[in-house]
Design a protein around this motif. Structure first.
Motif, short mmCIF file in Angstrom:
data_model
loop_
_atom_site.label_atom_id
_atom_site.label_comp_id
_atom_site.label_asym_id
_atom_site.label_seq_id
_atom_site.Cartn_x
_atom_site.Cartn_y
_atom_site.Cartn_z
N UNK A 16 -6.46 13.50 -10.26
CA UNK A 16 -5.82 14.58 -9.79
C UNK A 16 -4.75 13.64 -8.61
N UNK A 17 -5.29 12.95 -7.29
CA UNK A 17 -4.42 11.81 -6.84
C UNK A 17 -4.00 10.82 -8.05
N UNK A 23 3.46 11.59 -11.22
CA UNK A 23 4.41 12.39 -11.26
C UNK A 23 5.11 12.64 -10.15
N UNK A 24 4.76 12.30 -9.08
CA UNK A 24 6.16 12.18 -8.44
C UNK A 24 6.97 10.77 -8.67
N UNK A 25 6.44 9.56 -8.91
CA UNK A 25 7.06 8.28 -8.99
C UNK A 25 7.92 8.90 -10.31
N UNK A 49 6.53 2.79 -2.56
CA UNK A 49 5.52 3.53 -3.59
C UNK A 49 4.74 2.25 -3.17
N UNK A 50 4.90 1.12 -3.51
CA UNK A 50 4.26 0.27 -3.96
C UNK A 50 3.02 -0.55 -2.63
N UNK A 51 4.04 -0.52 -1.34
CA UNK A 51 2.69 -1.06 -0.08
C UNK A 51 1.93 0.36 0.60
N UNK A 52 2.90 1.79 0.06
CA UNK A 52 1.98 2.85 0.85
C UNK A 52 1.66 3.06 -0.21
N UNK A 53 0.93 2.98 -0.48
CA UNK A 53 0.18 3.96 -1.99
C UNK A 53 -0.56 5.22 -1.66
N UNK A 54 -1.47 4.57 -0.76
CA UNK A 54 -2.81 6.34 -0.81
C UNK A 54 -1.16 7.19 0.10
N UNK A 55 -0.92 7.30 0.88
CA UNK A 55 0.84 8.03 1.56
C UNK A 55 1.99 8.57 0.15
N UNK A 56 1.88 7.36 -0.38
CA UNK A 56 3.60 7.88 -0.74
C UNK A 56 4.39 8.86 -1.35
#
Length: 77
Positions: A16-17, A23-25, A49-56
């Motif tokens: 799901x994540x 989808x957000x990317x 998106x690359x640096x903060x993968x979990x929160x992006x």
């Protein structure tokens, strides 16, 4: 039994994540460069998106909802 259920839950949440992240990317990439207030904002979002993968995706969803709301208010006067 309990470990199997935990493993299955983790697999489902991971899927799901990953779906949410992708989808957000894709939604980020659909935005035109003119849709962003700054000149290099799209590039900066890709770096986020690359640096903060979990929160992006969560940060982008928040920014997108606020930004689109402001754009709608500006169009309506």
């Amino acid at each position: 039994m309990g470990m199997g259920l935990l493993a299955l839950t983790l697999v489902v949440l991971s899927i799901v994540y990953v779906y949410l992240w992708i989808t957000q990317l894709v939604q980020l990439m659909v935005f035109r460069d003119n849709d962003f207030p700054g000149r290099n904002d799209k590039t900066l979002w890709l770096i986020i998106y690359i640096v903060f993968i979990p929160l992006a995706p969560f940060i982008f969803m928040w920014w997108k909802s606020v930004y689109l709301h402001v754009q709608k208010m500006e169009r309506n006067g």
